[in-house]
Design a protein around this motif. Sequence first.
Motif, PDB file in Angstrom:
ATOM      1  N   LEU A 182       5.510   1.651   8.574  1.00  0.00           N
ATOM      2  CA  LEU A 182       5.531   3.036   8.118  1.00  0.00           C
ATOM      3  C   LEU A 182       4.520   3.182   6.985  1.00  0.00           C
ATOM      4  O   LEU A 182       4.616   2.502   5.962  1.00  0.00           O
ATOM      5  N   LEU A 183       3.545   4.072   7.172  1.00  0.00           N
ATOM      6  CA  LEU A 183       2.484   4.251   6.186  1.00  0.00           C
ATOM      7  C   LEU A 183       2.973   5.028   4.970  1.00  0.00           C
ATOM      8  O   LEU A 183       4.040   5.649   4.988  1.00  0.00           O
ATOM      9  N   ALA A 184       2.168   5.015   3.915  1.00  0.00           N
ATOM     10  CA  ALA A 184       2.542   5.705   2.678  1.00  0.00           C
ATOM     11  C   ALA A 184       2.733   7.195   2.890  1.00  0.00           C
ATOM     12  O   ALA A 184       3.478   7.850   2.158  1.00  0.00           O
ATOM     13  N   THR A 185       2.060   7.762   3.893  1.00  0.00           N
ATOM     14  CA  THR A 185       2.160   9.190   4.171  1.00  0.00           C
ATOM     15  C   THR A 185       3.439   9.566   4.907  1.00  0.00           C
ATOM     16  O   THR A 185       3.722  10.750   5.094  1.00  0.00           O
ATOM     17  N   GLY A 186       4.186   8.561   5.379  1.00  0.00           N
ATOM     18  CA  GLY A 186       5.358   8.836   6.201  1.00  0.00           C
ATOM     19  C   GLY A 186       5.059   8.821   7.679  1.00  0.00           C
ATOM     20  O   GLY A 186       5.960   9.030   8.499  1.00  0.00           O
ATOM     21  N   SER A 239       0.835  -1.202   0.000  1.00  0.00           N
ATOM     22  CA  SER A 239       0.000   0.000   0.000  1.00  0.00           C
ATOM     23  C   SER A 239       0.868   1.249   0.000  1.00  0.00           C
ATOM     24  O   SER A 239       0.527   2.260   0.600  1.00  0.00           O
ATOM     25  N   SER A 240       2.037   1.161  -0.632  1.00  0.00           N
ATOM     26  CA  SER A 240       2.971   2.270  -0.794  1.00  0.00           C
ATOM     27  C   SER A 240       3.678   2.670   0.481  1.00  0.00           C
ATOM     28  O   SER A 240       4.339   3.701   0.525  1.00  0.00           O
ATOM     29  N   GLY A 241       3.560   1.873   1.530  1.00  0.00           N
ATOM     30  CA  GLY A 241       4.329   2.061   2.752  1.00  0.00           C
ATOM     31  C   GLY A 241       5.356   0.944   2.896  1.00  0.00           C
ATOM     32  O   GLY A 241       5.710   0.287   1.920  1.00  0.00           O
ATOM     33  N   ALA A 242       5.828   0.728   4.113  1.00  0.00           N
ATOM     34  CA  ALA A 242       6.856  -0.294   4.320  1.00  0.00           C
ATOM     35  C   ALA A 242       6.794  -0.840   5.741  1.00  0.00           C
ATOM     36  O   ALA A 242       6.478  -0.108   6.692  1.00  0.00           O
ATOM     37  N   ILE A 243       7.080  -2.118   5.873  1.00  0.00           N
ATOM     38  CA  ILE A 243       7.356  -2.733   7.167  1.00  0.00           C
ATOM     39  C   ILE A 243       8.868  -2.696   7.343  1.00  0.00           C
ATOM     40  O   ILE A 243       9.598  -3.281   6.539  1.00  0.00           O
ATOM     41  N   ILE A 244       9.340  -1.976   8.347  1.00  0.00           N
ATOM     42  CA  ILE A 244      10.772  -1.795   8.563  1.00  0.00           C
ATOM     43  C   ILE A 244      11.190  -2.628   9.773  1.00  0.00           C
ATOM     44  O   ILE A 244      10.602  -2.515  10.854  1.00  0.00           O
ATOM     45  N   VAL A 245      12.196  -3.458   9.567  1.00  0.00           N
ATOM     46  CA  VAL A 245      12.694  -4.365  10.603  1.00  0.00           C
ATOM     47  C   VAL A 245      14.154  -4.029  10.855  1.00  0.00           C
ATOM     48  O   VAL A 245      14.905  -3.762   9.915  1.00  0.00           O
ATOM     49  N   TRP A 246      14.569  -4.062  12.095  1.00  0.00           N
ATOM     50  CA  TRP A 246      15.972  -3.776  12.428  1.00  0.00           C
ATOM     51  C   TRP A 246      16.407  -4.594  13.636  1.00  0.00           C
ATOM     52  O   TRP A 246      15.595  -5.075  14.411  1.00  0.00           O
ATOM     53  N   THR A 255       7.671   1.261  -3.787  1.00  0.00           N
ATOM     54  CA  THR A 255       6.372   1.776  -3.389  1.00  0.00           C
ATOM     55  C   THR A 255       5.299   1.550  -4.442  1.00  0.00           C
ATOM     56  O   THR A 255       4.149   1.934  -4.248  1.00  0.00           O
ATOM     57  N   GLY A 256       5.663   0.954  -5.580  1.00  0.00           N
ATOM     58  CA  GLY A 256       4.671   0.605  -6.583  1.00  0.00           C
ATOM     59  C   GLY A 256       4.309   1.721  -7.540  1.00  0.00           C
ATOM     60  O   GLY A 256       3.548   1.506  -8.479  1.00  0.00           O
ATOM     61  N   ASP A 257       4.831   2.924  -7.330  1.00  0.00           N
ATOM     62  CA  ASP A 257       4.515   4.046  -8.203  1.00  0.00           C
ATOM     63  C   ASP A 257       5.772   4.561  -8.900  1.00  0.00           C
ATOM     64  O   ASP A 257       5.827   5.703  -9.334  1.00  0.00           O
ATOM     65  N   GLY A 258       6.780   3.700  -9.018  1.00  0.00           N
ATOM     66  CA  GLY A 258       8.041   4.117  -9.603  1.00  0.00           C
ATOM     67  C   GLY A 258       9.020   4.658  -8.590  1.00  0.00           C
ATOM     68  O   GLY A 258      10.111   5.107  -8.966  1.00  0.00           O
ATOM     69  N   GLY A 259       8.664   4.638  -7.310  1.00  0.00           N
ATOM     70  CA  GLY A 259       9.528   5.160  -6.257  1.00  0.00           C
ATOM     71  C   GLY A 259       9.920   4.106  -5.252  1.00  0.00           C
ATOM     72  O   GLY A 259       9.756   2.906  -5.485  1.00  0.00           O
TER      73      GLY A 259
END
Length: 592
Positions: free
Chosen positions: A73-77, A51-58, A472-476
Amino acid sequence: MQGPGMRTVLASLVLVAASATSVAAGWSADPVPVHAASALCPLVTSIDDASSGAIIVWQESTATGGLLRAKHLLATGDLDPATLTPRPVSSLNVSRRGLGGVPDGLGGAYVWWLEGTSLKLSHLDAHATVSPGWPTSGRTLGSLPTSYHRPSVSADGHGGIYVAWIELPFTVPLFPHARVVHLGPGNMPAGGWPAAGRVLGASADLVELTNSAAIAAAPDGGLWFVCATTVYNEPDFTAGAIRLLRLTSAGALAPGWGPDGVTVDAFHGEALLASSHWAPSWNPFAGFAPASGLVAIAPGNSSGAFVAYSPAIEDAPGAGQLGPARLVHLDESGAPTAGWSGGPELLPSLGFGAYTDLGADGAIRAIPDGAGGVFAGGPEFYADGPSIINFQRHDVDAAPRSGGIRAGLQGLEFASGGPGQIVAGCFKPSGATSQWEADAFVSAALAGGGSYFESARSYYSTRYGDIGLSATGDGGAIFAWSQLIDRQGVFAVRLNPAGVVTGVSPSVGVASLRLRFVRGQGVLAVSSLAGAGRVTLSLHDLAGRTVSSAELDGAPGADVAFPGTRDLPGGVYFARASAGGKELHARVVVVR
């Protein structure tokens, strides 16, 4: 809620790539703080949430090892409110070496890591929580030859995952071989595969060991498998082959394929054992399986695959070397496609060849370009500069195309950013300590434009711990990294072809969709944005099986029912929506 006959059992769930009316934007001119940590985070990975966001693991270092944690982290940041407090990915406080993951295509993610040489796997849902059925410490899949090796992983396109790795048997001779498992989000074998997976690659008629292996899921959910082998004719080792195999999702041979697969090219693995640089003293046979992967594979169009590989050569007695990387495109039967019948294409390979094991960063790479072609490349070495990889784009007819990109090998990360797009990143944790050395930096760039670069002098002190990249699926892409000086913790930026995203709407042109379950009717979908175009939806159960499919025409307020869902058993289901070349995902809970 109305009367029993009209009772709605599911709260509506909105799928949006980015919505200006949802929450305040997190993207700005400054990196988004994902997690504050005073300790070093030496491992970071970012995984597309569909959905243009990310699951960040560390991994966050502790006095006794490290904690493996995750946030969404949502698509909006903005951070998913459910993950403002980090979610534990593993219950163990131990040191780890490798970390990575792939999206499950349904909003969640599979995460793998190494504890020593032990390979572990877990599944996270859309809120970065370990899914039911998975051990809190992760599922142990097997062991790799060294902690510098890495598995080859691929989402199967139906909610599951394929994982392949090289392992050494417990009996003599300790010839390495490749093992592959196929699992679903519930931690059960998928498609009829055995729980322990399958050993693939070695010929049924020869005594062979496997030098390197890689996998890629086919569009139909089956598997492409490629490996490099060496033949053992006691007491000598002789040339083996670059071998390709095609399997169904159930692990059976695809129609027309034999158990030995197709020979793509010869492979002189005996040259590797001839050199002491490749054969460690603790197990000379491990020199046959370098951590720098020698083969890579990427699905091409609907019926073929690209294979990239590095043939081993003996350029002098007792001196094994890896030759320039090569690329071929094969069809569904394993035969060269039109334009490739003249033999493999040489990938860019300036500088020197590899005389020693470079580790996982120095592996051959092949990434689908989203348009039927591939980005492929191998490591390049220079006496007066850093080692790099040059991703060259090729189409199905073998012709090189513009749009490639270069990146440093240290901490190399990459992702397919959309049709014709690739994003690559690298980093340097410390320096400079001499006039010939670069300062510490983190860097990521899209082939079509848009980049992020940050550098500062830190001498011998560690400034950056690791990086992660996800499309992110939109070229980014979302670019994440960990830092210990100036900033402390895990941070992220979002890139698109125009540069670093600093506002709310980094993606445009995708319709909002609502899904709900109504007794007596089934699962309903409604498009709330006119002019969104035709939207294709599919509904899946926890095992990844397709339950139903439907289409929306983009008309606002028009309900469309998923056929055959009126009597769905209670439980969690996953919806996938495709519109305008983009996919959106959400969960639907049916309560009876």
